[in-house]
Each structure stands twice: as structure tokens, then as C-alpha cells.
Design an enzyme around this catalytic site. Structure first.
Site, PDB file in Angstrom:
ATOM      1  N   HIS A 273       3.856  -9.083   2.671  1.00  0.00           N
ATOM      2  CA  HIS A 273       4.370  -9.008   4.043  1.00  0.00           C
ATOM      3  C   HIS A 273       4.943 -10.361   4.454  1.00  0.00           C
ATOM      4  CE1 HIS A 273       2.786  -5.038   5.205  1.00  0.00           C
ATOM      5  NE2 HIS A 273       1.842  -5.309   4.326  1.00  0.00           N
TER       6      HIS A 273
ATOM      7  N   GLU B 279       6.470 -11.051   7.082  1.00  0.00           N
ATOM      8  CA  GLU B 279       6.244 -11.224   8.530  1.00  0.00           C
ATOM      9  C   GLU B 279       4.837 -11.724   8.845  1.00  0.00           C
ATOM     10  OE1 GLU B 279       4.694  -7.054   7.811  1.00  0.00           O
ATOM     11  OE2 GLU B 279       6.207  -8.370   6.932  1.00  0.00           O
TER      12      GLU B 279
ATOM     13  N   CYS C 218       6.452  -3.846   1.577  1.00  0.00           N
ATOM     14  CA  CYS C 218       5.192  -3.160   1.285  1.00  0.00           C
ATOM     15  C   CYS C 218       5.443  -1.686   0.931  1.00  0.00           C
ATOM     16  CB  CYS C 218       4.200  -3.334   2.431  1.00  0.00           C
ATOM     17  SG  CYS C 218       2.500  -2.887   1.959  1.00  0.00           S
TER      18      CYS C 218
END
Length: 195
Positions: free
Chosen positions: A177, A179, A77
Site C-alpha cells: 500500500h 498510500e 493490493c
């Protein structure tokens, strides 16, 4: 395996640490230059504002540390945007590792900014992606994007097609992202760890 997550006062770094734990990897959150340099893999995540973040990195000498890393580095990001040459966000000179520009979305027909939520990744290159991930959905939150160019390894469309992943030498980066992207994100992080 020693994995360092660069701690530079940005948001969202803990969720990256938790994602690594889910893969069975104890990643260390650190702003210490020696620890970052000694790691086998380095993750440069973040949510925040480009100018403030670059000032923070420069004050601590972390800008030079990151530029000189030779092991695989993953920018996420804001981390991806800061690897680039320049950002329109507050007219910020970034790290200049990937010679591309970060520009603000200019919506034409009522498209929402920030680009937030799930969107697909396409035209996948080598490195972070296995062929089975073509067209899969990942999670985005951003108002600025990197234009497509020679270092683009994935594209996504919102307002226009943009770079959702980049790679130059040992530097890999995702605008989305991983994650927060479920099994697809987990597969991408696993690929990065296996590089």
C-alpha cells in the site's frame, strides 16, 4: 491533472484519495465509465475478496472499461491481484491483463499469514521506482501473492520471494500500500503521477 480512483465497493479507497491530496492532487472517486476513461491517470486500489469484487466489476461493465484503458493505471493490493489472470481466492477468473497467477501463501515454519506490516522491496525495475528506493520498507496486508515472472518489477520475501510490484504496458501495480507507506509510498505515487 484528472486522476480517477475506481470506486468498486472495496475497502481502503479513501486513504488513497487522502494520499493524493497530500501530493496536491484532487483525485476523484468514481465508478462512472466515462469519467474513468477521460482521466489522465487511473488508480485501481482495494482491500477485499477477489470473487465478490470481480462479480461487482462485471455487473457494472467496469471489467471491460479497465481492460481497455490506455492511460497509466496503478493497481494497489487487491487491485494488483485483479489485474492478473486468475486467483486461487475462491477460484476467481480475474481481468487477465497481466498473465500471472495469484496464489495463497503456504507457510512452512510458522510464518504468519496474512503477511502484515513493513517489509523491504528489492530488485526494482523502471517505472514506479527510483534507484534510491532499493531495499526501502513499505506496508503490506495480504494472504495471496503473485509469483515472480516476466512482469515483476519489485520483489519482497515472506515465506518465499514474491512479486511486490508488476508492470505490463500501461498497467502498473503494487502488492503493498503506497498510500500507507510514508515517504517511500509518497515517492512511488509521485512517480506514477509523473509517468
Amino acid at each position: 491533472m484528472k486522476v480517477a480512483i475506481i470506486d468498486y465497493n472495496a475497502g481502503n479507497v479513501r486513504s488513497v484519495q487522502f494520499a493524493m491530496q497530500r501530493l496536491g492532487i484532487e483525485a476523484h472517486l468514481t465508478g462512472d465509465a466515462a469519467e474513468i476513461q477521460a482521466a489522465e491517470k487511473v488508480i485501481f486500489p482495494g482491500v477485499g475478496e477477489a470473487n465478490t469484487t470481480m462479480a461487482y466489476l462485471r455487473e457494472r461493465g467496469l471489467d471491460e472499461v479497465i481492460r481497455n484503458l490506455k492511460q497509466p493505471v496503478l493497481g494497489i493490493c487487491l487491485g494488483m491481484q485483479l489485474l492478473c489472470r486468475h486467483s486461487e481466492e475462491n477460484d476467481t477468473d480475474c481481468l487477465g491483463i497481466i498473465p500471472q497467477e495469484v496464489v495463497r501463501f503456504r507457510p512452512k515454519q510458522g510464518e504468519k499469514i496474512p503477511h502484515m506490516g513493513w517489509n523491504s522491496i528489492r530488485n526494482l525495475g523502471d517505472g514506479l521506482f527510483s534507484p534510491g528506493l532499493e531495499g526501502e520498507y513499505v506496508y503490506f496486508v495480504h494472504s495471496y501473492y503473485v509469483e515472480q515472472g516476466p512482469y515483476t518489477t519489485a520483489t519482497t520475501e515472506h515465506v518465499l520471494p514474491f512479486s511486490s510490484a508488476l508492470q505490463k504496458d500501461n498497467f502498473y501495480a503494487t502488492q503493498f500500500h503506497p498510500e500507507k507507506s510514508g515517504k517511500v509510498g509518497e515517492a512511488i505515487l509521485k512517480h506514477f503521477i509523473q509517468l
